[in-house]
Design a protein around this motif. Structure first.
Motif: not given
Ligand code: ADP
Ligand code: MG
Length: 223
Positions: A110-138
């Motif tokens: 998890e210590a490696e996957a989490t920062p990788r996941a942050s980078v991936a979220l930034a790549a798809v333009g969703l950095s600002g949503y990291a802490g939101q529950l998934a069911d709040t997304l469109s």
């Protein structure tokens, strides 16, 4: 370098009078760096072929080989990321946890996957949503998280089943852009099933399915 090769592959569901031949005698190969659209009408066998390429289904006859990947399914699960039709996010997890999930489940710390996941979220333009529950997304945002999840795995092959199927045209293009970014950044090959000619036109190679048969393979720049 061939990542996956199908030789005369067929997949039949059911038996006797009720048998449906979903995939019929398909031979094809996905090379490293490929960008492929599998097109065809509903029921033509696109999802079935994608599942065979992923190793999620076994062929009824013929063979599927992954010459570059591990021989057992669990080793392959680190090399192949699948973006499933519809949303596959867990509503009780936040966006960052959902993004890290596939990597964590296949053995990345998890210590490696989490920062990788942050980078991936930034790549798809969703950095600002990291802490939101998934069911709040469109729907489009959820699909981009599914793409970021695939990217976090650092796979060598990304297989996406109608990733834009339930989205309007503009949102669909954003999801496709995310997939192309994920493939470029990880160096993975990309295969996308779609019935949308605009989406198919953005990929280099097009395979057309009709009634379980792979009819034509057209590649940009090749007649
Ligand atoms: P597509 O993705 O192009 O819509 P599919 O691969 O889902 O096509 O389906 C191809 C054919 O196989 C269809 O006739 C479908 O009903 C049938 N099929 C697919 N999966 C199953 C299954 N698990 N059980 C029975 N029939 C199936
Ligand atoms: Mg399908």
């Amino acid at each position: 370098m061939t990542l996956v090769r199908c030789s005369e592959v067929s997949r039949t569901f059911g038996h006797g009078d009720r048998a449906v031949v979903a995939v019929h005698g398909c031979s094809c190969a996905v090379e490293a760096g490929a960008r492929i659209a599998i097109t065809g009408p509903s029921g033509s066998g696109k999802s079935s072929l994608l599942h065979l390429l992923a190793g999620l289904e076994r062929p009824t006859s013929g063979s599927v080989d992954w010459p570059e990947f591990g021989v057992d399914a669990s080793a392959r699960s680190r090399d192949i990321a699948v973006v499933f039709q519809g949303t596959s996010l867990l509503p009780a997890l936040d966006v960052l946890e959902n993004t890290a999930l596939a990597a964590v489940l296949t053995g990345t710390d998890e210590a490696e996957a989490t920062p990788r996941a942050s980078v991936a979220l930034a790549a798809v333009g969703l950095s600002g949503y990291a802490g939101q529950l998934a069911d709040t997304l469109s729907g489009g945002q959820a699909q981009r998280v599914a793409v970021a999840r695939a990217m976090t795995l650092r796979p060598r092959l990304i297989l996406a089943d109608e990733p834009t199927g339930q989205l309007d045209a503009e949102t669909g293009v954003q999801v496709l852009d995310a997939l192309l970014t994920a493939a470029d950044e990880t160096g993975a090959a990309l295969v996308v099933t779609t019935h949308d000619p605009v989406i198919a036109g953005r990929l280099d190679e097009r395979w057309a399915m009709d009634d379980g048969r792979l009819l034509v393979t057209a590649r940009d720049g090749v007649a």
